[in-house]
Each structure stands twice: as structure tokens, then as C-alpha cells.
Motif scaffolding. Structure first.
Motif, PDB file in Angstrom:
ATOM      1  N   ALA A 298     -30.477 -28.023 -10.284  1.00  0.00           N
ATOM      2  CA  ALA A 298     -29.402 -27.392  -9.508  1.00  0.00           C
ATOM      3  C   ALA A 298     -28.039 -27.584 -10.157  1.00  0.00           C
ATOM      4  CB  ALA A 298     -29.393 -27.971  -8.096  1.00  0.00           C
ATOM      5  N   ASN A 299     -27.928 -28.569 -11.062  1.00  0.00           N
ATOM      6  CA  ASN A 299     -26.639 -28.848 -11.717  1.00  0.00           C
ATOM      7  C   ASN A 299     -26.465 -28.102 -13.028  1.00  0.00           C
ATOM      8  OD1 ASN A 299     -26.530 -30.702  -9.660  1.00  0.00           O
ATOM      9  ND2 ASN A 299     -25.881 -32.427 -10.934  1.00  0.00           N
ATOM     10  N   ALA A 300     -27.482 -27.355 -13.467  1.00  0.00           N
ATOM     11  CA  ALA A 300     -27.459 -26.745 -14.798  1.00  0.00           C
ATOM     12  C   ALA A 300     -26.333 -25.722 -14.934  1.00  0.00           C
ATOM     13  CB  ALA A 300     -28.799 -26.091 -15.097  1.00  0.00           C
ATOM     14  N   GLN A 301     -25.687 -25.747 -16.113  1.00  0.00           N
ATOM     15  CA  GLN A 301     -24.636 -24.794 -16.449  1.00  0.00           C
ATOM     16  C   GLN A 301     -24.939 -24.216 -17.835  1.00  0.00           C
ATOM     17  OE1 GLN A 301     -20.634 -26.239 -15.663  1.00  0.00           O
ATOM     18  NE2 GLN A 301     -21.384 -27.626 -14.057  1.00  0.00           N
ATOM     19  N   ALA A 302     -24.038 -23.381 -18.328  1.00  0.00           N
ATOM     20  CA  ALA A 302     -24.297 -22.664 -19.579  1.00  0.00           C
ATOM     21  C   ALA A 302     -24.560 -23.612 -20.740  1.00  0.00           C
ATOM     22  CB  ALA A 302     -23.126 -21.747 -19.902  1.00  0.00           C
ATOM     23  N   ASP A 303     -23.834 -24.733 -20.814  1.00  0.00           N
ATOM     24  CA  ASP A 303     -24.015 -25.642 -21.940  1.00  0.00           C
ATOM     25  C   ASP A 303     -25.399 -26.302 -21.918  1.00  0.00           C
ATOM     26  OD1 ASP A 303     -23.328 -27.004 -19.655  1.00  0.00           O
ATOM     27  OD2 ASP A 303     -21.939 -28.399 -20.623  1.00  0.00           O
ATOM     28  N   CYS A 304     -25.981 -26.426 -20.727  1.00  0.00           N
ATOM     29  CA  CYS A 304     -27.313 -27.032 -20.623  1.00  0.00           C
ATOM     30  C   CYS A 304     -28.375 -26.143 -21.278  1.00  0.00           C
ATOM     31  CB  CYS A 304     -27.679 -27.248 -19.162  1.00  0.00           C
ATOM     32  SG  CYS A 304     -26.508 -28.272 -18.247  1.00  0.00           S
ATOM     33  N   LEU A 305     -28.144 -24.841 -21.262  1.00  0.00           N
ATOM     34  CA  LEU A 305     -29.102 -23.894 -21.820  1.00  0.00           C
ATOM     35  C   LEU A 305     -28.963 -23.738 -23.331  1.00  0.00           C
ATOM     36  CD1 LEU A 305     -28.743 -21.109 -19.114  1.00  0.00           C
ATOM     37  CD2 LEU A 305     -30.494 -22.886 -19.234  1.00  0.00           C
ATOM     38  N   ALA A 306     -27.815 -24.141 -23.870  1.00  0.00           N
ATOM     39  CA  ALA A 306     -27.514 -23.872 -25.272  1.00  0.00           C
ATOM     40  C   ALA A 306     -27.920 -25.004 -26.217  1.00  0.00           C
ATOM     41  CB  ALA A 306     -26.029 -23.578 -25.436  1.00  0.00           C
ATOM     42  N   ALA A 307     -27.853 -26.238 -25.753  1.00  0.00           N
ATOM     43  CA  ALA A 307     -28.094 -27.371 -26.646  1.00  0.00           C
ATOM     44  C   ALA A 307     -28.672 -28.546 -25.875  1.00  0.00           C
ATOM     45  CB  ALA A 307     -26.790 -27.791 -27.334  1.00  0.00           C
ATOM     46  N   GLN A 308     -29.399 -29.412 -26.593  1.00  0.00           N
ATOM     47  CA  GLN A 308     -29.919 -30.621 -25.971  1.00  0.00           C
ATOM     48  C   GLN A 308     -28.770 -31.584 -25.692  1.00  0.00           C
ATOM     49  OE1 GLN A 308     -33.215 -32.683 -27.760  1.00  0.00           O
ATOM     50  NE2 GLN A 308     -34.008 -30.799 -28.685  1.00  0.00           N
ATOM     51  N   PRO A 309     -28.716 -32.153 -24.496  1.00  0.00           N
ATOM     52  CA  PRO A 309     -27.669 -33.137 -24.228  1.00  0.00           C
ATOM     53  C   PRO A 309     -27.878 -34.391 -25.056  1.00  0.00           C
ATOM     54  CG  PRO A 309     -29.219 -33.024 -22.407  1.00  0.00           C
ATOM     55  CD  PRO A 309     -29.576 -31.912 -23.331  1.00  0.00           C
ATOM     56  N   PRO A 310     -26.807 -34.989 -25.553  1.00  0.00           N
ATOM     57  CA  PRO A 310     -26.951 -36.235 -26.319  1.00  0.00           C
ATOM     58  C   PRO A 310     -27.257 -37.398 -25.394  1.00  0.00           C
ATOM     59  CG  PRO A 310     -24.637 -35.736 -25.990  1.00  0.00           C
ATOM     60  CD  PRO A 310     -25.401 -34.576 -25.418  1.00  0.00           C
ATOM     61  N   VAL A 311     -27.666 -38.515 -25.980  1.00  0.00           N
ATOM     62  CA  VAL A 311     -27.910 -39.723 -25.195  1.00  0.00           C
ATOM     63  C   VAL A 311     -26.572 -40.410 -24.918  1.00  0.00           C
ATOM     64  CG1 VAL A 311     -29.013 -41.981 -25.154  1.00  0.00           C
ATOM     65  CG2 VAL A 311     -30.197 -40.047 -26.188  1.00  0.00           C
ATOM     66  N   THR A 312     -26.286 -40.637 -23.644  1.00  0.00           N
ATOM     67  CA  THR A 312     -25.105 -41.395 -23.241  1.00  0.00           C
ATOM     68  C   THR A 312     -25.547 -42.801 -22.876  1.00  0.00           C
ATOM     69  OG1 THR A 312     -23.989 -39.423 -22.383  1.00  0.00           O
ATOM     70  CG2 THR A 312     -23.211 -41.550 -21.578  1.00  0.00           C
ATOM     71  N   ALA A 313     -24.895 -43.807 -23.432  1.00  0.00           N
ATOM     72  CA  ALA A 313     -25.221 -45.206 -23.155  1.00  0.00           C
ATOM     73  C   ALA A 313     -24.008 -45.899 -22.561  1.00  0.00           C
ATOM     74  CB  ALA A 313     -25.664 -45.911 -24.432  1.00  0.00           C
ATOM     75  N   ILE A 314     -24.178 -46.497 -21.396  1.00  0.00           N
ATOM     76  CA  ILE A 314     -23.068 -47.190 -20.744  1.00  0.00           C
ATOM     77  C   ILE A 314     -23.622 -48.250 -19.800  1.00  0.00           C
ATOM     78  CG2 ILE A 314     -22.931 -45.417 -18.918  1.00  0.00           C
ATOM     79  CD1 ILE A 314     -19.907 -45.961 -18.810  1.00  0.00           C
ATOM     80  N   ASP A 315     -23.087 -49.457 -19.888  1.00  0.00           N
ATOM     81  CA  ASP A 315     -23.452 -50.564 -18.991  1.00  0.00           C
ATOM     82  C   ASP A 315     -24.962 -50.806 -18.936  1.00  0.00           C
ATOM     83  OD1 ASP A 315     -20.776 -50.940 -18.377  1.00  0.00           O
ATOM     84  OD2 ASP A 315     -20.846 -49.576 -16.656  1.00  0.00           O
ATOM     85  N   GLY A 316     -25.619 -50.747 -20.113  1.00  0.00           N
ATOM     86  CA  GLY A 316     -27.044 -51.005 -20.147  1.00  0.00           C
ATOM     87  C   GLY A 316     -27.899 -49.860 -19.668  1.00  0.00           C
ATOM     88  N   ARG A 317     -27.287 -48.715 -19.383  1.00  0.00           N
ATOM     89  CA  ARG A 317     -28.006 -47.523 -18.935  1.00  0.00           C
ATOM     90  C   ARG A 317     -27.934 -46.461 -20.019  1.00  0.00           C
ATOM     91  NH1 ARG A 317     -27.604 -46.828 -13.237  1.00  0.00           N
ATOM     92  NH2 ARG A 317     -28.705 -44.843 -13.568  1.00  0.00           N
ATOM     93  N   THR A 318     -28.959 -45.622 -20.112  1.00  0.00           N
ATOM     94  CA  THR A 318     -28.897 -44.449 -20.977  1.00  0.00           C
ATOM     95  C   THR A 318     -29.357 -43.240 -20.177  1.00  0.00           C
ATOM     96  OG1 THR A 318     -31.172 -44.535 -21.834  1.00  0.00           O
ATOM     97  CG2 THR A 318     -29.513 -45.863 -22.987  1.00  0.00           C
ATOM     98  N   TYR A 319     -28.817 -42.074 -20.506  1.00  0.00           N
ATOM     99  CA  TYR A 319     -29.283 -40.838 -19.885  1.00  0.00           C
ATOM    100  C   TYR A 319     -28.910 -39.666 -20.781  1.00  0.00           C
ATOM    101  CZ  TYR A 319     -24.412 -40.874 -18.207  1.00  0.00           C
ATOM    102  OH  TYR A 319     -23.039 -40.950 -18.129  1.00  0.00           O
ATOM    103  N   ARG A 320     -29.720 -38.589 -20.654  1.00  0.00           N
ATOM    104  CA  ARG A 320     -29.487 -37.352 -21.397  1.00  0.00           C
ATOM    105  C   ARG A 320     -29.101 -36.267 -20.397  1.00  0.00           C
ATOM    106  NH1 ARG A 320     -32.277 -36.264 -26.462  1.00  0.00           N
ATOM    107  NH2 ARG A 320     -33.391 -38.074 -27.266  1.00  0.00           N
TER     108      ARG A 320
END
Length: 331
Positions: A298-320
């Protein structure tokens, strides 16, 4: 088994890629997966069927069957690179330093041999040990996983055990050599809920007692939450979120993790339908150029369709995720 090295994680997986070449094309079953497991730690690897969890586990210890093969990345166990290791060297590690518990215990057990005979074979595959001592070790292992009268049960055949007891035998065999790491591939999925709970409690106790690290592979987030120290959520061959279990479950950053949490029966309002993640997992033969979850998000936008999100690392957490969920405040 060599003395453990220090100064690094027990298992370090970096950019692991496992592909299957088929007539229809290349299936990217595992696509750039990275994680670490420390000594004595339980990592929960969770995701829908087909997300790549089991293939990740098989890749770690060289149990892939053709046409599957590791095409990139690194798997370091106690500082030793396993990718490209000779088959004989991998066999020496399997069962002794690293053990695996399968979803179906009959993948481990031979129906025409007694449980004791199979446990003795497992011991003698890696140790020079007499029959009396081996039976004593085997009986002690059965006792630890809750099998009553373990010495007598050594002479029973697998068909003389219930499904839950067969799985306990498979776990006992995995523990025989006091491995540094156990990979458990959905070992309680086919069992009654009450038996699942008993085995989970026993596994948690055994890991704490022995200091063995474990990767618990499951599609059941509730099971993983009760057992693991950290969690890694897989989707379409990639880890989309990871971190300490309590933090991830309290405040997921990836919409897929939130969808898994919302679909748990325990979160349902009585009388209302369970929440579901819309759509289906994309074909691993034809992954989209962007985020593989975008078509269901439900959160997807145009940039989500164009490229793979990079890995974000913060406070011992990671997410793409380009549009990660906002952190939730603990109540």
C-alpha cells in the motif's frame, strides 16, 4: 572439531546468491542474502513459502541439488570459507560442527534400522567410539529431548514412534556431537500444536544449556518470536528486514513484516476475517526491476517500481524499503 576462533561471528553470510538454471530461465532463489549468527544465538529466518528460506539453509552446508548452485557470495563458519570447499571437507563439518534438522524427520531416519543403530552410525561417522559408550551417549541424547525410557527405545524402529517422537529423535541425532550450529528447517510444522510447544520449549532449553547457535527457519512468525534472539524476514529471495526480535515485532519498518504481523490469528478481532497480504509472491524467474513487494504494498510509489531499495542500517536494524514505516513508540 578445532578450537573456536574469537573476534568474529560464528557464521557470517555475505551477499549469498543461489540460482537454479531451468529450461524456463534462471530462478534466483537466494539473491544477495547477508546475515550473521553469533555463538549461542538463535536467528529466526521467516517468510512465506517460496521466499528462499530453505534454500538458504541448504546453501550454507552444501546440500544443494542440481541444477541449484551458489553463484556468488561468501559463507564463513568460524572464520573458514565454506563456499567452494571440497565435498569431503563439507561432509566432515556436517553432523559434527553443523547439524540440520529437517521438516520431515524421515529425511533423517532410515525406516529399516533401529534408532540406536542410526545414532551409532552418526557417532562413528566422526568419532572412534566403542559400542557401550556410543549407546550411552545416544540414550543420553534421547533423554535430553524428552523421550521416556531412552535406553530401551534405542532398539525401536522409527515406525514405532509417533510423529512428534520421531522429530525428537531427529533433534537428538543433530545434538549428538554438540555442534556449534544447528539449522532447523521448519521442524515442528507438521506436528500437533501442543507437541510443537513442547519441542520449542525443549529446543530453547537445549540451546541455552549447550551454547549452540541455531537458525530456526519458519513461515510462522509467532513460533519464531517465542524462540529467537534476532529475526531476519525473507521475501522473494532477499532479506527485507532484520534486527533483534523484540524490536522488529514491536516496530516493523518494512510493510511486508507489518503484513505478516497483522495476519497472525492472535491479532484478529473475534468475528472478523483475518487480515491478509493482497496478491501473491512474484515469480523468481521474472523478478521486477524494482522492489519485489511493490505490487502488494500500500506504500508503493514510482521509485519502488524503478529500482531495488538499498539496505538501510540503523541502531542494529536493517531494512530494504524506500518508504519505510515510521518507528512505533513502545507502550
Amino acid at each position: 572439531m578445532s578450537q573456536p576462533q574469537t573476534g568474529h561471528a560464528l557464521l557470517e553470510v555475505q551477499d549469498l546468491a543461489t540460482h537454479f538454471a531451468t529450461r524456463a530461465g534462471v530462478v534466483k532463489a537466494v539473491d544477495g542474502v547477508s546475515f550473521k549468527v553469533d555463538r549461542g544465538e538463535v536467528l529466526g529466518l521467516v517468510g512465506e513459502s517460496g521466499s528462499g528460506k530453505t534454500i538458504t539453509g541448504f546453501s550454507l552446508i552444501g546440500l544443494l541439488e542440481l541444477p541449484g548452485r551458489i553463484v556468488g557470495g561468501s559463507v564463513r563458519f568460524d572464520g573458514r570459507e565454506l563456499v567452494g570447499l571440497a565435498p569431503a571437507a563439507l561432509r566432515a563439518l556436517r553432523g559434527r560442527a553443523i547439524s540440520m534438522v529437517f521438516q520431515d524427520p524421515m529425511a533423517t531416519l532410515n525406516p529399516v534400522l533401529t534408532v540406536g543403530a542410526q545414532m551409532l552410525l552418526a557417532l562413528r561417522a566422526h568419532e572412534r567410539i566403542g559400542t557401550a559408550q556410543a549407546r550411552e551417549r545416544a540414550a543420553a541424547a534421547l533423554g535430553k529431548v524428552g523421550i521416556p525410557d531412552p535406553t530401551a527405545r534405542l532398539d525401536a524402529y522409527p515406525h514405532q514412534f509417533s510423529g512428534g517422537m520421531r522429530q525428537r529423535v531427529a533433534i537428538a541425532i543433530a545434538l549428538l556431537h554438540r555442534p556449534a550450529l544447528i539449522i532447523a528447517d521448519e521442524p515442528t510444522t507438521a506436528l500437533d500444536v501442543s507437541i510443537q510447544a513442547q519441542i520449542l520449549v525443549e529446543m530453547k532449553s537445549l540451546v541455552a544449556e549447550s551454547g549452540t547457535a541455531m537458525i530456526w527457519i519458519s513461515h510462522d512468525l509467532a513460533t519464531v518470536s517465542s524462540l529467537s534472539d534476532r529475526i531476519a524476514v525473507m521475501y522473494a529471495g532477499r532479506i527485507v528486514e532484520s534486527g533483534k526480535t523484540a524490536a522488529v515485532l514491536r516496530s516493523p519498518r518494512h510493510p511486508y513484516t507489518r503484513g505478516l504481523l497483522d495476519s497472525l490469528p492472535a491479532r484478529a478481532v473475534p468475528g472478523q476475517e483475518l487480515a491478509q497480504i493482497p496478491g501473491t509472491t512474484p515469480s523468481l524467474l521474472r523478478l521486477p526491476p524494482g522492489c519485489a513487494f511493490a505490487s502488494r504494498c500500500a506504500n508503493a510509489q514510482a521509485d519502488c517500481l524503478a529500482a531495488q531499495p538499498p539496505v538501510t542500517a540503523i541502531d542494529g536494524r536493517t531494512y530494504r524499503c524506500f518508504h519505510a514505516l515510521q518507528p512505533e513508540l513502545a507502550s
